[in-house]
Design a protein around this motif. Structure first.
Motif, PDB file in Angstrom:
ATOM      1  N   THR A   9     -87.821 -71.935 -11.291  1.00  0.00           N
ATOM      2  CA  THR A   9     -88.656 -71.502 -12.431  1.00  0.00           C
ATOM      3  C   THR A   9     -88.261 -70.112 -12.952  1.00  0.00           C
ATOM      4  O   THR A   9     -88.255 -69.899 -14.171  1.00  0.00           O
ATOM      5  N   VAL A  63     -89.527 -65.751  -3.797  1.00  0.00           N
ATOM      6  CA  VAL A  63     -90.233 -65.437  -5.030  1.00  0.00           C
ATOM      7  C   VAL A  63     -90.996 -64.143  -4.849  1.00  0.00           C
ATOM      8  O   VAL A  63     -91.766 -63.981  -3.917  1.00  0.00           O
ATOM      9  N   SER A  86     -90.024 -67.798   1.208  1.00  0.00           N
ATOM     10  CA  SER A  86     -89.802 -67.941  -0.226  1.00  0.00           C
ATOM     11  C   SER A  86     -89.344 -66.626  -0.835  1.00  0.00           C
ATOM     12  O   SER A  86     -89.959 -65.588  -0.625  1.00  0.00           O
ATOM     13  N   ASP A 116     -90.595 -73.144  -7.439  1.00  0.00           N
ATOM     14  CA  ASP A 116     -90.652 -71.677  -7.382  1.00  0.00           C
ATOM     15  C   ASP A 116     -89.264 -71.050  -7.347  1.00  0.00           C
ATOM     16  O   ASP A 116     -89.101 -69.886  -7.712  1.00  0.00           O
TER      17      ASP A 116
END
Lengths: 168, 123
Positions: free
Chosen positions: A7, A156, A154, A4
């Motif tokens: 990417t 993301v 995270s 993650d």
């Protein structure tokens, strides 16, 4: 490094190369970066800062650098030239900022690009823990090196799918 | 029409200049950062400005704020790597008329230039 985290750099690179250069990028198996210096003919580095700290390097073989810059500028530019450094620095900046938008909860700013020519060792290039993403295009090979340090939750963003669309 | 293109990347200035040339514009001045752009805008008096956001010395936002003090009506398009909504809103609040996120195709930039000029003429 969690997929993650790197990417978004793959998605961004594919989107940027397809949009600006009409070049498809195939990303091979990611691998951890070894402690040894990995030379490239031209390297362009962007530092990312915010809640997390990190960096991204695009490292190009000579023929890939020259062919990609020719697509950007419409003229042949030697890989050891200031013009090549400028073009690849800008390319790295756009890729990094595209990834940053997908990781928007972690990073708030991106540095101006720093470009190194001729495989000079750059002591503060991405240091482990970093991942190397080998890339292949019709113009030659390059790598994306991603290092993200000190992230908490995270980074993301939930908006990643909306920001770039389907870049696969 | 006089157009000022502001970007610290010579490559990006050349790409934008190429799009402008294809649209039929030939009077194009270049600046490499916000400070350089403010100096040149004073004497050049552009009818349209294309400005990058992330530049050394004075960034795009800083340039727009300063430029708007003496040029409240000149169309300004920000051409930026920053696509987050907060950045776009910040730029519009500073006085930008339109916003293009890099990477862009020549067709997209061309479209935004024409949109901006048309809406500023109508206003």
């Amino acid at each position: 490094m969690e997929p993650d985290l790197f990417t978004p750099f793959i998605q961004s690179a594919r989107h940027v190369f397809a949009t600006m250069l009409q070049v498809e990028v195939d990303v091979l198996e990611p691998r951890p970066k070894s402690g040894r210096h990995e030379p490239h003919a031209v390297s362009a580095m962007i530092e990312l800062k915010g809640g997390c700290e990190g960096s991204m390097v695009l490292g190009f073989e000579q023929d890939a650098a020259e062919r990609l810059v020719a697509l950007m500028t419409g003229t042949h530019t030697p890989s050891h030239s200031a013009e090549c450094a400028d073009a690849l620095g800008e390319l790295a900046s756009i890729v990094a900022c595209g990834a940053k938008a997908l990781l928007s909860e972690g990073f708030t700013s991106a540095s101006l690009p720093r470009v190194v020519l001729d495989a000079e060792p750059m002591a503060d290039r991405t240091m482990p823990p970093a991942v190397v993403l080998p890339c292949v295009t019709d113009c030659g090979r390059f790598v994306i090196e991603v290092s993200i340090l000190g992230h908490g939750p995270s980074p993301v963003s939930a908006r990643r799918a909306e920001t770039l669309g389907d870049c696969r | 029409m006089k157009i000022l293109v502001v970007d610290d990347s010579k490559t990006m200035r050349a790409i934008q200049k190429s799009v402008l040339t294809q649209l039929g514009y030939s009077d194009i001045e270049e600046a490499s950062d916000g400070q350089d752009a403010l100096r040149k805008a004073g004497s050049y008096d552009p009818d349209l400005v294309l400005v990058d956001s992330n530049m050394p010395n004075l960034d795009g936002l800083g340039f727009v704020k300063a430029f708007r003090r003496t040029n409240p009506a000149t169309p300004v398009i920000m051409v930026s790597t920053e696509g987050e909504r907060a950045r776009v809103v910040e730029a519009i609040k500073a006085g930008v008329n339109n916003y293009v996120v890099k990477p862009f195709t020549p067709d997209l930039l061309s479209q935004r230039i024409q949109e901006t000029l048309a809406s500023c003429e109508a206003a």
